[in-house]
Write a protein that holds these residues in place. Structure first.
Motif, PDB file in Angstrom:
ATOM      1  N   ASP A 266       3.900  -4.703  -9.071  1.00  0.00           N
ATOM      2  CA  ASP A 266       2.601  -5.185  -8.599  1.00  0.00           C
ATOM      3  C   ASP A 266       2.580  -5.310  -7.075  1.00  0.00           C
ATOM      4  O   ASP A 266       1.510  -5.550  -6.493  1.00  0.00           O
ATOM      5  CB  ASP A 266       2.243  -6.519  -9.259  1.00  0.00           C
ATOM      6  N   ASP A 267       3.736  -5.140  -6.422  1.00  0.00           N
ATOM      7  CA  ASP A 267       3.754  -5.045  -4.962  1.00  0.00           C
ATOM      8  C   ASP A 267       2.727  -4.040  -4.456  1.00  0.00           C
ATOM      9  O   ASP A 267       2.175  -4.187  -3.359  1.00  0.00           O
ATOM     10  CB  ASP A 267       5.134  -4.585  -4.476  1.00  0.00           C
ATOM     11  N   PHE A 268       2.487  -3.000  -5.261  1.00  0.00           N
ATOM     12  CA  PHE A 268       1.692  -1.870  -4.784  1.00  0.00           C
ATOM     13  C   PHE A 268       0.224  -1.926  -5.213  1.00  0.00           C
ATOM     14  O   PHE A 268      -0.550  -1.026  -4.859  1.00  0.00           O
ATOM     15  CB  PHE A 268       2.333  -0.570  -5.271  1.00  0.00           C
ATOM     16  N   ASP A 269      -0.158  -2.952  -5.956  1.00  0.00           N
ATOM     17  CA  ASP A 269      -1.549  -3.068  -6.399  1.00  0.00           C
ATOM     18  C   ASP A 269      -2.552  -2.957  -5.250  1.00  0.00           C
ATOM     19  O   ASP A 269      -3.573  -2.269  -5.384  1.00  0.00           O
ATOM     20  CB  ASP A 269      -1.766  -4.387  -7.147  1.00  0.00           C
ATOM     21  N   PRO A 270      -2.313  -3.645  -4.124  1.00  0.00           N
ATOM     22  CA  PRO A 270      -3.321  -3.582  -3.053  1.00  0.00           C
ATOM     23  C   PRO A 270      -3.568  -2.173  -2.532  1.00  0.00           C
ATOM     24  O   PRO A 270      -4.684  -1.863  -2.088  1.00  0.00           O
ATOM     25  CB  PRO A 270      -2.730  -4.483  -1.955  1.00  0.00           C
ATOM     26  N   LEU A 271      -2.568  -1.311  -2.578  1.00  0.00           N
ATOM     27  CA  LEU A 271      -2.740   0.049  -2.066  1.00  0.00           C
ATOM     28  C   LEU A 271      -3.707   0.850  -2.925  1.00  0.00           C
ATOM     29  O   LEU A 271      -4.336   1.795  -2.442  1.00  0.00           O
ATOM     30  CB  LEU A 271      -1.389   0.757  -2.008  1.00  0.00           C
ATOM     31  N   GLN A 272      -3.822   0.468  -4.187  1.00  0.00           N
ATOM     32  CA  GLN A 272      -4.711   1.194  -5.089  1.00  0.00           C
ATOM     33  C   GLN A 272      -6.178   0.877  -4.835  1.00  0.00           C
ATOM     34  O   GLN A 272      -7.061   1.520  -5.403  1.00  0.00           O
ATOM     35  CB  GLN A 272      -4.321   0.884  -6.535  1.00  0.00           C
ATOM     36  N   HIS A 273      -6.435  -0.110  -3.986  1.00  0.00           N
ATOM     37  CA  HIS A 273      -7.821  -0.470  -3.647  1.00  0.00           C
ATOM     38  C   HIS A 273      -8.207  -0.001  -2.247  1.00  0.00           C
ATOM     39  O   HIS A 273      -9.304  -0.297  -1.778  1.00  0.00           O
ATOM     40  CB  HIS A 273      -8.007  -1.986  -3.762  1.00  0.00           C
ATOM     41  N   GLU A 274      -7.323   0.742  -1.607  1.00  0.00           N
ATOM     42  CA  GLU A 274      -7.602   1.233  -0.261  1.00  0.00           C
ATOM     43  C   GLU A 274      -8.246   2.617  -0.334  1.00  0.00           C
ATOM     44  O   GLU A 274      -7.662   3.565  -0.869  1.00  0.00           O
ATOM     45  CB  GLU A 274      -6.311   1.305   0.560  1.00  0.00           C
ATOM     46  N   GLN A 275      -9.426   2.751   0.226  1.00  0.00           N
ATOM     47  CA  GLN A 275     -10.151   4.011   0.178  1.00  0.00           C
ATOM     48  C   GLN A 275      -9.464   5.112   0.978  1.00  0.00           C
ATOM     49  O   GLN A 275      -9.642   6.296   0.689  1.00  0.00           O
ATOM     50  CB  GLN A 275     -11.577   3.807   0.700  1.00  0.00           C
ATOM     51  N   ALA A 276      -8.678   4.740   1.972  1.00  0.00           N
ATOM     52  CA  ALA A 276      -8.021   5.742   2.815  1.00  0.00           C
ATOM     53  C   ALA A 276      -6.678   6.193   2.243  1.00  0.00           C
ATOM     54  O   ALA A 276      -5.968   6.974   2.881  1.00  0.00           O
ATOM     55  CB  ALA A 276      -7.812   5.185   4.224  1.00  0.00           C
ATOM     56  N   TYR A 428      13.950  -7.051   1.846  1.00  0.00           N
ATOM     57  CA  TYR A 428      14.029  -7.730   0.557  1.00  0.00           C
ATOM     58  C   TYR A 428      12.741  -8.456   0.175  1.00  0.00           C
ATOM     59  O   TYR A 428      12.681  -9.082  -0.872  1.00  0.00           O
ATOM     60  CB  TYR A 428      15.174  -8.741   0.574  1.00  0.00           C
ATOM     61  N   VAL A 429      11.727  -8.382   1.000  1.00  0.00           N
ATOM     62  CA  VAL A 429      10.520  -9.176   0.767  1.00  0.00           C
ATOM     63  C   VAL A 429       9.537  -8.426  -0.127  1.00  0.00           C
ATOM     64  O   VAL A 429       9.162  -7.283   0.162  1.00  0.00           O
ATOM     65  CB  VAL A 429       9.851  -9.560   2.096  1.00  0.00           C
ATOM     66  N   HIS A 430       9.121  -9.075  -1.196  1.00  0.00           N
ATOM     67  CA  HIS A 430       8.033  -8.583  -2.036  1.00  0.00           C
ATOM     68  C   HIS A 430       6.710  -9.179  -1.543  1.00  0.00           C
ATOM     69  O   HIS A 430       6.685 -10.265  -0.971  1.00  0.00           O
ATOM     70  CB  HIS A 430       8.242  -9.013  -3.491  1.00  0.00           C
ATOM     71  N   GLY A 431       5.624  -8.472  -1.808  1.00  0.00           N
ATOM     72  CA  GLY A 431       4.303  -8.986  -1.463  1.00  0.00           C
ATOM     73  C   GLY A 431       3.817  -8.589  -0.085  1.00  0.00           C
ATOM     74  O   GLY A 431       2.798  -9.118   0.384  1.00  0.00           O
ATOM     75  N   LEU A 432       4.492  -7.646   0.569  1.00  0.00           N
ATOM     76  CA  LEU A 432       4.103  -7.266   1.930  1.00  0.00           C
ATOM     77  C   LEU A 432       2.677  -6.754   2.019  1.00  0.00           C
ATOM     78  O   LEU A 432       1.990  -6.967   3.016  1.00  0.00           O
ATOM     79  CB  LEU A 432       5.044  -6.178   2.456  1.00  0.00           C
ATOM     80  N   PHE A 433       2.232  -6.057   0.977  1.00  0.00           N
ATOM     81  CA  PHE A 433       0.909  -5.434   1.034  1.00  0.00           C
ATOM     82  C   PHE A 433      -0.210  -6.383   0.609  1.00  0.00           C
ATOM     83  O   PHE A 433      -1.386  -6.012   0.689  1.00  0.00           O
ATOM     84  CB  PHE A 433       0.884  -4.183   0.159  1.00  0.00           C
ATOM     85  N   GLN A 434       0.138  -7.574   0.157  1.00  0.00           N
ATOM     86  CA  GLN A 434      -0.890  -8.510  -0.313  1.00  0.00           C
ATOM     87  C   GLN A 434      -1.770  -9.009   0.834  1.00  0.00           C
ATOM     88  O   GLN A 434      -2.976  -9.166   0.677  1.00  0.00           O
ATOM     89  CB  GLN A 434      -0.227  -9.710  -1.011  1.00  0.00           C
ATOM     90  N   GLN A 435      -1.151  -9.271   1.983  1.00  0.00           N
ATOM     91  CA  GLN A 435      -1.898  -9.776   3.129  1.00  0.00           C
ATOM     92  C   GLN A 435      -2.556  -8.625   3.872  1.00  0.00           C
ATOM     93  O   GLN A 435      -1.917  -7.629   4.211  1.00  0.00           O
ATOM     94  CB  GLN A 435      -0.963 -10.539   4.075  1.00  0.00           C
ATOM     95  N   GLY A 436      -3.845  -8.770   4.126  1.00  0.00           N
ATOM     96  CA  GLY A 436      -4.607  -7.684   4.719  1.00  0.00           C
ATOM     97  C   GLY A 436      -4.097  -7.230   6.066  1.00  0.00           C
ATOM     98  O   GLY A 436      -4.062  -6.031   6.373  1.00  0.00           O
ATOM     99  N   THR A 437      -3.661  -8.175   6.899  1.00  0.00           N
ATOM    100  CA  THR A 437      -3.230  -7.812   8.252  1.00  0.00           C
ATOM    101  C   THR A 437      -1.965  -6.970   8.229  1.00  0.00           C
ATOM    102  O   THR A 437      -1.860  -5.942   8.916  1.00  0.00           O
ATOM    103  CB  THR A 437      -3.001  -9.083   9.092  1.00  0.00           C
ATOM    104  N   ARG A 439      -0.762  -5.205   5.674  1.00  0.00           N
ATOM    105  CA  ARG A 439      -1.051  -3.919   5.030  1.00  0.00           C
ATOM    106  C   ARG A 439      -1.744  -2.968   5.996  1.00  0.00           C
ATOM    107  O   ARG A 439      -1.421  -1.774   6.068  1.00  0.00           O
ATOM    108  CB  ARG A 439      -1.905  -4.138   3.784  1.00  0.00           C
ATOM    109  N   ALA A 440      -2.683  -3.511   6.759  1.00  0.00           N
ATOM    110  CA  ALA A 440      -3.409  -2.676   7.729  1.00  0.00           C
ATOM    111  C   ALA A 440      -2.460  -2.119   8.774  1.00  0.00           C
ATOM    112  O   ALA A 440      -2.584  -0.954   9.190  1.00  0.00           O
ATOM    113  CB  ALA A 440      -4.518  -3.494   8.394  1.00  0.00           C
ATOM    114  N   ALA A 441      -1.486  -2.923   9.190  1.00  0.00           N
ATOM    115  CA  ALA A 441      -0.544  -2.461  10.203  1.00  0.00           C
ATOM    116  C   ALA A 441       0.335  -1.339   9.662  1.00  0.00           C
ATOM    117  O   ALA A 441       0.604  -0.350  10.360  1.00  0.00           O
ATOM    118  CB  ALA A 441       0.321  -3.632  10.676  1.00  0.00           C
ATOM    119  N   ILE A 442       0.793  -1.477   8.420  1.00  0.00           N
ATOM    120  CA  ILE A 442       1.636  -0.438   7.823  1.00  0.00           C
ATOM    121  C   ILE A 442       0.843   0.851   7.641  1.00  0.00           C
ATOM    122  O   ILE A 442       1.332   1.951   7.929  1.00  0.00           O
ATOM    123  CB  ILE A 442       2.227  -0.936   6.494  1.00  0.00           C
ATOM    124  N   LEU A 443      -0.403   0.722   7.181  1.00  0.00           N
ATOM    125  CA  LEU A 443      -1.233   1.915   7.000  1.00  0.00           C
ATOM    126  C   LEU A 443      -1.586   2.556   8.341  1.00  0.00           C
ATOM    127  O   LEU A 443      -1.662   3.787   8.455  1.00  0.00           O
ATOM    128  CB  LEU A 443      -2.501   1.563   6.230  1.00  0.00           C
TER     129      LEU A 443
END
Length: 491
Positions: A266-276, A428-437, A439-443
């Motif tokens: 579920d770490d990756f759930d937020p990526l599935q909602h990104e239009q880009a 080792y951190v899970h949940g990196l993509f949950q926070q919008g800021t 996730r935006a930086a990684i993308l």
């Protein structure tokens, strides 16, 4: 206090989602609600506020109750490591690895632990909503059962049985369960629910009447196929079987090889909602796409075994080619360990003792040893100071020259590692993509834009939507009554 147990005619019939929806529904009506599942089996786990780990489904249900997750909500967690063995977690702490036979021998002791945790939750709330596991109709597993009727009878909790009409044969499933249960177990079931119905509910009215006629059970309603459930974190990897890649086009392609013991996907759930983003889980037997922009290596419950599986699939060759083409790789937890030069498990923590060469993309080495780290964490990405919140849940210590270039800075210090060119990283951190800021930086590092929405807001909205649908389609007053709630609680 009041309690109600939702059992099912099988696994993946929607019990977890129904309980989460009911948790939010009764919480929205002003009750203090707690979720409970005595025994869970899942490699998707969450860190609790009291310093342990529980199944992801119960953590979601705690969120639905707007209360911190506790180890008492899932006192027994089995994390499969092989076809016949699992890591045993009791009240949030690892107590060792158990074979199926070894686990059965501890059932009586574990039932007492489950009952103690249940009573603790019961004492602090108005309503406990209990989720079963698998099906009570698997009578070959009834002896020593702590997950379904064994628990229901020991705790004296009324049961509602759920059938999944989307699978078909739902009449046979419910009526068949009634037929094979013994009299005392059957007496615990106060009614049934139909779940995942598509279309006009009137079309199954005769079917519901037939179930009632054959079982004598009360009909508590029929829930439709809940589209909002797709926005909730999935508990079991079986959900990945139904995952479909998003449409292609000119979006950035991010892929995750689907390891056999994939964990915390579920770490990756937020990526599935990104239009880009064109996000894909890559199943066994399929090569990693040559045009991927980012390969994400996920967590694993059996890192050495999954590293061997990755090589068997030829994914190591695909990843090496991806890197030669200038692609990026990010490893999370077990995936981070695989990126290094070597992984050693001298004490057989995750399986038979042994060691293996890693992918060699980071100059680090990992030893699976020491106590399990279970902690919430926060900090910022080293590259651009974007803040994140997440959690660690792992055994293993990783060291080496590349840790001098940390991927993250947490409240306790630097974490993870990066290659000199920054294209390979792990942590080792899970949940990196949950926070919008974050996730935006990684993308942005891939050249992709982001909604920058915190994924938690999407989950919260989905829970409210599900609760509203259940309020409309189910006999909530009837469910509250058999749970033992007084009328003034739901007027």
């Amino acid at each position: 206090m009041a309690a109600l147990m939702i059992q099912g005619c099988g696994s993946d019939v929607g019990k977890s989602t129904l309980v989460a929806g009911l948790c939010r529904l009764f919480t929205n009506r002003g009750l203090k609600v707690r979720p409970f599942k005595s025994q869970n089996m899942s490699n998707n786990a969450a860190v609790t506020a009291d310093g342990g780990e529980i199944g992801r489904a119960q953590a979601l249900q705690a969120l639905a109750c707007r209360t911190p997750a506790s180890v008492h909500m899932n006192p027994v967690l089995l994390k499969p490591q092989s076809e016949t063995g699992a890591q045993l977690i009791v009240r949030g702490q690892m107590v060792g690895n158990r074979s199926a036979a070894g686990y059965q021998a501890r059932k009586a002791e574990l039932l007492d632990i489950c009952l103690e945790s249940f009573r603790k939750l019961e004492a602090e709330c108005d309503l406990v909503l209990v989720e079963g596991a698998g099906s009570p109709a698997e009578t070959n597993l009834r002896r020593g059962d702590i997950a379904n009727m064994g628990f229901a009878r020991a705790a004296n909790v009324p049961v509602v049985l759920t059938g999944d009409i989307d699978r078909g044969h739902v009449i046979a499933a419910l009526v068949g369960a009634h037929a094979v249960l013994d009299d005392d177990d059957r007496a615990m079931i106060k009614g049934f629910l139909i779940n995942k119905f598509r279309g006009d509910p009137a079309l199954f009215a005769a079917g519901r009447t037939e179930i009632t006629r054959r079982t004598g059970w009360r009909d508590f309603g029929m829930a439709p196929h809940l589209a909002a459930a797709r926005r909730l974190p999935a508990e079991d990897a079986v959900a990945l079987d139904q995952h479909r890649a998003s449409a292609g086009g000119r979006r950035k392609i991010i892929v995750v090889p689907r390891l056999s013991r994939i964990a915390n996907f579920d770490d990756f759930d937020p990526l599935q909602h990104e239009q880009a983003v064109d996000f894909r889980f890559i199943p066994p037997g399929t090569a990693l796409p040559g045009d991927a922009d980012l390969v994400l290596l996920p967590g694993s419950k059996a890192t050495l075994a999954d590293l061997a599986m990755l090589r068997c699939e030829g994914w190591d060759i695909d990843i090496a080619a991806h890197v030669r083409r200038g692609g990026r790789v990010l490893g999370l937890c077990g995936g981070y360990q695989m990126l290094g030069r070597r992984i050693a498990d001298p004490n057989g923590v995750e399986g038979p003792p042994g060691q293996a060469e890693g992918l060699g993309l980071l100059n680090v080495e990992t030893t699976l040893t020491g106590s399990k780290i279970l902690t919430a964490t926060s900090g910022h990405l080293a590259a651009d100071n974007a803040p994140f919140e997440g959690y660690e849940i792992h055994i293993g210590r990783t060291q080496g020259p590349d840790t001098a270039r940390p991927f993250l800075h947490t409240q306790t210090g630097p974490q993870g590692a990066m290659s000199a060119d920054g294209r390979i990283a792990g942590c080792y951190v899970h949940g990196l993509f949950q926070q919008g800021t974050a996730r935006a930086a990684i993308l942005q590092s891939l050249g992709a834009s982001s909604t920058s929405t915190n994924h938690g807001a999407i989950v919260e909205t989905a829970l409210d939507e599900i609760a509203a649908v259940l309020a409309e389609r189910l006999d909530i007053t009837g469910l509250a009554a058999i749970a033992g709630l007084k009328e003034d609680f739901f007027l």
